[in-house]
Design a protein around this motif. Structure first.
Motif, PDB file in Angstrom:
ATOM      1  N   ALA A  24      10.131   4.988 -17.105  1.00  0.00           N
ATOM      2  CA  ALA A  24       9.241   3.828 -16.902  1.00  0.00           C
ATOM      3  C   ALA A  24       9.191   3.022 -18.190  1.00  0.00           C
ATOM      4  O   ALA A  24       8.863   3.555 -19.256  1.00  0.00           O
ATOM      5  CB  ALA A  24       7.842   4.298 -16.502  1.00  0.00           C
ATOM      6  N   GLU A  26       8.366  -1.187 -19.880  1.00  0.00           N
ATOM      7  CA  GLU A  26       7.711  -2.470 -19.633  1.00  0.00           C
ATOM      8  C   GLU A  26       8.723  -3.557 -19.320  1.00  0.00           C
ATOM      9  O   GLU A  26       9.823  -3.584 -19.894  1.00  0.00           O
ATOM     10  CB  GLU A  26       6.880  -2.872 -20.858  1.00  0.00           C
ATOM     11  CG  GLU A  26       5.708  -1.948 -21.132  1.00  0.00           C
ATOM     12  CD  GLU A  26       4.889  -2.423 -22.314  1.00  0.00           C
ATOM     13  OE1 GLU A  26       5.251  -3.464 -22.902  1.00  0.00           O
ATOM     14  OE2 GLU A  26       3.885  -1.762 -22.637  1.00  0.00           O
ATOM     15  N   LYS A  29       8.441  -8.066 -14.444  1.00  0.00           N
ATOM     16  CA  LYS A  29       8.072  -7.869 -13.044  1.00  0.00           C
ATOM     17  C   LYS A  29       8.351  -6.433 -12.614  1.00  0.00           C
ATOM     18  O   LYS A  29       9.259  -5.782 -13.150  1.00  0.00           O
ATOM     19  CB  LYS A  29       8.849  -8.828 -12.145  1.00  0.00           C
ATOM     20  CG  LYS A  29      10.352  -8.706 -12.245  1.00  0.00           C
ATOM     21  CD  LYS A  29      11.033  -9.720 -11.327  1.00  0.00           C
ATOM     22  CE  LYS A  29      12.561  -9.583 -11.412  1.00  0.00           C
ATOM     23  NZ  LYS A  29      13.233 -10.539 -10.506  1.00  0.00           N
ATOM     24  N   PRO A  30       7.578  -5.934 -11.663  1.00  0.00           N
ATOM     25  CA  PRO A  30       7.796  -4.548 -11.211  1.00  0.00           C
ATOM     26  C   PRO A  30       9.124  -4.414 -10.468  1.00  0.00           C
ATOM     27  O   PRO A  30       9.483  -5.256  -9.644  1.00  0.00           O
ATOM     28  CB  PRO A  30       6.611  -4.290 -10.281  1.00  0.00           C
ATOM     29  CG  PRO A  30       6.170  -5.634  -9.834  1.00  0.00           C
ATOM     30  CD  PRO A  30       6.443  -6.572 -10.972  1.00  0.00           C
ATOM     31  N   THR A  32      11.946  -1.111  -9.011  1.00  0.00           N
ATOM     32  CA  THR A  32      12.309   0.305  -8.891  1.00  0.00           C
ATOM     33  C   THR A  32      13.786   0.418  -8.555  1.00  0.00           C
ATOM     34  O   THR A  32      14.254  -0.156  -7.567  1.00  0.00           O
ATOM     35  CB  THR A  32      11.481   0.999  -7.790  1.00  0.00           C
ATOM     36  OG1 THR A  32      10.083   0.863  -8.100  1.00  0.00           O
ATOM     37  CG2 THR A  32      11.827   2.470  -7.706  1.00  0.00           C
ATOM     38  N   LEU A  50       6.231   3.882  -3.103  1.00  0.00           N
ATOM     39  CA  LEU A  50       5.240   2.940  -3.631  1.00  0.00           C
ATOM     40  C   LEU A  50       4.022   2.859  -2.726  1.00  0.00           C
ATOM     41  O   LEU A  50       2.879   2.817  -3.205  1.00  0.00           O
ATOM     42  CB  LEU A  50       5.888   1.564  -3.806  1.00  0.00           C
ATOM     43  CG  LEU A  50       6.996   1.471  -4.864  1.00  0.00           C
ATOM     44  CD1 LEU A  50       7.599   0.075  -4.874  1.00  0.00           C
ATOM     45  CD2 LEU A  50       6.458   1.833  -6.246  1.00  0.00           C
ATOM     46  N   GLY A  61       1.980   1.130 -12.255  1.00  0.00           N
ATOM     47  CA  GLY A  61       2.529   0.426 -13.403  1.00  0.00           C
ATOM     48  C   GLY A  61       3.131  -0.905 -12.998  1.00  0.00           C
ATOM     49  O   GLY A  61       3.347  -1.191 -11.814  1.00  0.00           O
ATOM     50  N   LEU A  62       3.447  -1.755 -13.978  1.00  0.00           N
ATOM     51  CA  LEU A  62       3.994  -3.070 -13.691  1.00  0.00           C
ATOM     52  C   LEU A  62       5.421  -3.236 -14.185  1.00  0.00           C
ATOM     53  O   LEU A  62       6.031  -4.280 -13.986  1.00  0.00           O
ATOM     54  CB  LEU A  62       3.105  -4.148 -14.354  1.00  0.00           C
ATOM     55  CG  LEU A  62       1.659  -4.207 -13.860  1.00  0.00           C
ATOM     56  CD1 LEU A  62       0.881  -5.231 -14.659  1.00  0.00           C
ATOM     57  CD2 LEU A  62       1.621  -4.532 -12.373  1.00  0.00           C
ATOM     58  N   THR A  64       9.575  -1.689 -15.087  1.00  0.00           N
ATOM     59  CA  THR A  64      10.758  -1.240 -14.361  1.00  0.00           C
ATOM     60  C   THR A  64      10.818   0.283 -14.389  1.00  0.00           C
ATOM     61  O   THR A  64      10.667   0.900 -15.456  1.00  0.00           O
ATOM     62  CB  THR A  64      12.039  -1.817 -14.997  1.00  0.00           C
ATOM     63  OG1 THR A  64      11.982  -3.241 -14.911  1.00  0.00           O
ATOM     64  CG2 THR A  64      13.280  -1.313 -14.273  1.00  0.00           C
ATOM     65  N   LYS A  65      11.024   0.843 -13.241  1.00  0.00           N
ATOM     66  CA  LYS A  65      11.127   2.304 -13.129  1.00  0.00           C
ATOM     67  C   LYS A  65      12.527   2.657 -12.611  1.00  0.00           C
ATOM     68  O   LYS A  65      12.905   2.230 -11.519  1.00  0.00           O
ATOM     69  CB  LYS A  65      10.045   2.852 -12.194  1.00  0.00           C
ATOM     70  CG  LYS A  65       8.643   2.689 -12.761  1.00  0.00           C
ATOM     71  CD  LYS A  65       7.586   2.957 -11.741  1.00  0.00           C
ATOM     72  CE  LYS A  65       7.366   1.733 -10.847  1.00  0.00           C
ATOM     73  NZ  LYS A  65       6.798   0.579 -11.554  1.00  0.00           N
ATOM     74  N   CYS A  93       4.420   6.828 -15.252  1.00  0.00           N
ATOM     75  CA  CYS A  93       3.542   5.663 -15.356  1.00  0.00           C
ATOM     76  C   CYS A  93       2.239   5.998 -16.081  1.00  0.00           C
ATOM     77  O   CYS A  93       1.667   5.151 -16.786  1.00  0.00           O
ATOM     78  CB  CYS A  93       3.241   5.102 -13.976  1.00  0.00           C
ATOM     79  SG  CYS A  93       4.674   4.361 -13.148  1.00  0.00           S
TER      80      CYS A  93
END
Length: 510
Positions: A24, A26, A29-30, A32, A50, A61-62, A64-65, A93
């Protein structure tokens, strides 16, 4: 932050450990991303995960995962990675390190966070034990199936929220307990019995011989004579499955998704009766993602083919390899998979298309050409691989009106067990071998005939034009008949009875 959990992917009838890593970071934009050779069901898991995390009040979280399923060269299929992905994502997260190196996790998620059952749990439990994982988190509906494996603690999970609270130490879950011996004893019950079949005493004798030696069987007779009824009761006279056999058979059914979750485990011999419209892949196994076919689902049990000539000839021919080798190999560009297929083949057919050829009470309406075409649908090599052929005549009213059909299944099963015990002693070092699976060397050593028996066999070979394979089949059946009589030597009467079971195809089909 990077977190990881362990799960498993299915390939064939085995499971392979998969490391679920989540990073995870920052971003504006989110987003996955799932990598590691996932199929469509795994790629879609991001949306289920999600939604389930939001419903379970877990931090999304906001940023990129990135989800990595390692090893990257092993294809990941199905929804069973939902739960480990969600737990690892929540830990990443929230900045929590999960102490779960001794744990394996699997399960499908609903949009509301509930955990749904998945296929192949028994194979995953075996892989978890092999890898030294002492805890296994599975859907609650699958817990009994996984608990059959000793040496690991199985925890049934109802929801994502419950699994998260358990892993971070805020909620205790008791491991699923199962008394394996008591479970087997309680569920080794059949709903049918041999004594429900009226008449057909010589057919019952043939079934007993077939089961005692592990021989394949063909029943020929007009409609309504009880062929299907007899076949369905065959498992009731077979020896009880050992725990190893039950685990192996259950693993196949679990992988294919045919396991009854209410019982969670096979404790009785499987009985499979596919329809004659089945495809080659349905019978043998295969498909886009190769899975076990009916011959593998019948492993350690009975495969019943009713109306044998109605099956496509090509479909019947593919059974020749598993009948000889006891396994099926499916080859694809990505590799080969081997499925076990050690089963007893039982087939039934009518003597002609209308079913009444040779019947003394009903007239056959088929032309000679129709009868010939009907019989030509089965190849000689396949019939040669069936050891016993028996006629099933119409049952007379006097026999139907009797109160009892004869011996109960448990009485016949005791005699079968005695014959199998003799065979285990004979084939020391190979407990799975039966008389039917003897090779040429074992036939030569174990099936010696006296002068009278040899004379009977020589006459049968000359007059009935048997093949060399039929010659060996007669010797094997003779050996089984001697074992049922607890006789060390094969008697002349054993040879005569074995020839009787072999001559039916020559009388009807030649």
């Amino acid at each position: 932050m990077i977190t990881r959990l362990f799960s498993a992917a299915l390939r064939g009838i085995d499971a392979h450990e998969v490391e679920v890593e989540v990073n995870a970071r920052e971003s504006d934009k989110p987003l996955t991303l799932i990598v590691g050779l996932p199929d469509a069901a795994v790629r879609e898991s991001s949306q289920r995960v999600l939604s389930a995390m939001a419903a379970s009040a877990l931090s999304l979280g906001l940023g990129t995962k990135t989800v990595n399923l390692a090893p990257a060269d092993l294809k990941k299929e199905g929804p069973s990675f939902d739960l480990p992905i969600a737990l690892a994502m929540a830990a990443a997260c929230e900045g929590v390190q999960l102490a779960a190196d001794d744990c394996m996790v699997t399960g499908e998620l609903g949009l509301d966070g509930t955990v749904r059952p998945v296929k192949g749990i028994l194979a995953i439990a075996i892989e978890a034990k092999r890898r030294g994982r002492v805890r296994l988190l599975v859907p609650e509906a699958n817990a009994a199936e996984a608990a059959i494996i000793d040496g690991i603690q199985v925890f049934g999970i109802r929801s994502l929220h419950q699994a998260w609270k358990y892993l971070i130490g805020e909620e205790a879950i008791l491991p699923h307990q199962l008394d394996r011996k008591a479970f087997f004893e309680a569920h080794r019950q059949y709903e049918v019995d041999f004594d429900e079949v009226k008449g057909q005493h010589h057919v019952k004798r043939a079934l007993e011989v077939a089961v005692a030696g592990g021989h394949n069987l063909l029943m020929v007779g007009p409609p309504g004579t009880g062929k299907s009824m007899l076949a369905k009761r065959l498992p009731t006279i077979m020896p009880d499955m050992s725990e190893d056999e039950a685990i192996e058979a259950t693993k196949i059914h679990s992988i294919s998704g045919t396991l009854d979750l209410r019982r969670s485990f096979l404790t009785t011999r499987p009985f499979r009766a596919p329809h004659h419209t089945i495809s080659d892949a349905g019978l043998l196994g295969g498909g886009t993602n190769p899975g076990p076919g009916e011959v593998s689902l019948a492993h350690h049990g009975v495969l019943f083919l009713d109306e044998l000539p109605e099956f496509r000839r090509s479909t019947l021919e593919v059974m020749r390899q598993p009948l000889e080798d006891g396994h099926v190999t499916i080859s694809r560009a990505a590799g080969s998979l081997t499925f076990p297929a050690r089963f007893m083949l039982v087939a039934a057919l009518n003597p002609c298309p209308c079913g009444y050829y040779g019947d003394s009470k009903r007239e056959c309406r088929c032309s000679p050409r129709q009868i010939e075409n009907y019989r030509q649908r089965m190849s000689g090599p396949l019939l040669d691989r069936i050891d016993l052929h028996v006629e099933v005549p119409i049952v007379e009213f006097q026999e139907l009106s009797t109160a009892s059909g004869g011996e109960r299944s448990e009485v016949v099963r005791d005699r079968v067990k005695l014959a199998r015990r003799i065979q285990r002693h004979r084939f020391k070092g190979n407990p799975d071998r039966t008389n039917a699976s003897m090779g040429p060397r074992q036939v030569k050593e174990c099936c010696q005939l006296d002068k009278e028996g040899m004379s009977y066999l020589e006459q049968a070979m000359a007059q009935l034009n048997f093949s060399a394979r039929a010659h060996d089949r007669i010797l094997k059946v003779s050996r089984t008949l001697a074992d049922l009589a607890d006789s060390e030597k094969i008697r002349a009467n054993d040879v005569l009875e074995a020839i009787q079971y072999r001559s039916l195809d020559r009388n009807l089909f030649h």
